[in-house]
Design a protein around this motif. Structure first.
Motif, PDB file in Angstrom:
ATOM      1  N   ASP A 269      12.269 -19.054  26.654  1.00  0.00           N
ATOM      2  CA  ASP A 269      11.983 -18.068  26.082  1.00  0.00           C
ATOM      3  C   ASP A 269      13.117 -17.545  27.473  1.00  0.00           C
ATOM      4  O   ASP A 269      12.519 -17.554  28.323  1.00  0.00           O
ATOM      5  CB  ASP A 269      11.044 -17.329  26.067  1.00  0.00           C
ATOM      6  CG  ASP A 269      11.052 -15.682  25.559  1.00  0.00           C
ATOM      7  OD1 ASP A 269      11.797 -15.415  25.058  1.00  0.00           O
ATOM      8  OD2 ASP A 269       9.807 -15.455  24.999  1.00  0.00           O
TER       9      ASP A 269
ATOM     10  N   GLN B  42       8.728 -16.595  29.060  1.00  0.00           N
ATOM     11  CA  GLN B  42       9.547 -15.487  29.857  1.00  0.00           C
ATOM     12  C   GLN B  42       9.562 -15.514  31.267  1.00  0.00           C
ATOM     13  O   GLN B  42      10.029 -15.559  32.062  1.00  0.00           O
ATOM     14  CB  GLN B  42       9.829 -14.489  28.842  1.00  0.00           C
ATOM     15  CG  GLN B  42      11.088 -13.404  29.143  1.00  0.00           C
ATOM     16  CD  GLN B  42      11.057 -12.755  28.287  1.00  0.00           C
ATOM     17  OE1 GLN B  42      10.603 -12.037  27.178  1.00  0.00           O
ATOM     18  NE2 GLN B  42      12.353 -11.425  28.634  1.00  0.00           N
TER      19      GLN B  42
ATOM     20  N   SER C  73      10.874 -13.291  21.598  1.00  0.00           N
ATOM     21  CA  SER C  73      10.102 -13.612  21.687  1.00  0.00           C
ATOM     22  C   SER C  73       8.527 -14.187  20.752  1.00  0.00           C
ATOM     23  O   SER C  73       8.137 -14.951  20.858  1.00  0.00           O
ATOM     24  CB  SER C  73       9.562 -12.778  22.619  1.00  0.00           C
ATOM     25  OG  SER C  73       9.847 -12.832  24.278  1.00  0.00           O
TER      26      SER C  73
END
Ligand SMILES: Nc1ncnc2c1ncn2[C@@H]1O[C@H](COP(=O)(O)OP(=O)(O)OP(=O)(O)O)[C@@H](O)[C@H]1O
Ligand SMILES: [Mg+2]
Length: 232
Positions: free
Chosen positions: A170, A94, A49
């Protein structure tokens, strides 16, 4: 004769740490071209990330230089950085970061919040992005009532609506079942075929064949390993 690929993103001896005793990336050099679909894999906490955030202009490296479309990021002022983020960069986070009480359409339109795109055009582009992500039939539904795979597709639509040059994804298939994962990957493959540069992080090695280049993050370094890649 094919034209030489255009550099989309270059890392030149980039190191990053969040505090003096936690190095996340160390001396990373690599170049991503506009025609690339890059897969970055590595264990949890290895810095995937962080790598994406540096590329997506959300973080500045502790050392070294990131070049976005051949412009040294450290030399850009805040206004230019915001403009680049709003017009050239798409990000699928994410965690989806959707607004649960707002409709799917409003969530996709929200991708234009920092953009100067006129509202009519933003609405039209949002409709097109929802079609590409196959969620246009859900456009009036509240985002909080969607399944995980549907939320992920809304996040994709929001990230691509402004027609960015580079998409950072992500873990876009984290926590999804195989069938939904395959649908998400098919959407990304279609976007790549249409000219979008994609940089994706994942835990899932089985997704590497969707990319034309693969990097593994271990011990703060990136190691190129294209064996499992598409067309290699
Ligand atoms: N904003 C931050 N402040 C301090 N430390 C951070 C921050 N973001 C990440 N880290 C630390 O940097 C390291 C790398 O984190 P990162 O989120 O980049 O890893 P990752 O490979 O994406 O992990 P995962 O697979 O779990 O998502 C971790 O040790 C993490 O705790
Ligand atoms: Mg991560």
């Amino acid at each position: 004769m094919t034209a030489a690929p255009t550099p989309a993103l270059t890392f030149d001896r980039v190191s990053h740490r969040y505090s003096t005793d936690t190095t996340v990336l160390s001396n990373v050099s690599m170049q991503i071209n506009s025609t690339d679909f890059i897969m970055v894999t590595g264990p949890s906490g290895s810095g995937k990330s962080t790598f994406l955030q540096l590329g997506a202009l959300l973080e500045q490296p502790s050392e070294g230089e990131v070049y976005f479309q051949q412009k040294a990021v450290s030399s850009l002022d805040d206004k230019t950085l915001s403009q680049l983020r709003a017009s050239r960069v798409g990000i699928i986070f994410q965690a989806y970061h959707l607004l649960p009480r707002y409709s799917v359409f409003e969530n996709v339109l929200f991708g234009f919040r920092y953009s100067k795109t006129p509202m009519d055009e933003a609405r039209q582009l949002s409709q097109e992005a929802m079609q590409l992500a196959t969620i246009d039939h859900l456009q009036n539904k509240s985002a909080g009532l969607l399944s995980g795979g549907e939320m992920q597709r809304v996040a994709i639509a929001r990230a691509i609506a402004s027609r960015p040059d580079v998409l950072f994804a992500d873990e876009p298939t984290g926590n999804l079942d195989r069938r939904t994962t395959d649908m998400i990957m098919a959407t990304l493959a279609t976007l790549h075929a249409a000219g979008l540069t994609i940089v994706m992080a994942t835990h899932d090695d089985s997704l590497v064949p969707f990319a034309n280049r693969h990097y593994q993050l271990t011990g703060h370094s990136l190691h190129r390993s294209d064996r499992a890649c598409h067309g290699v």
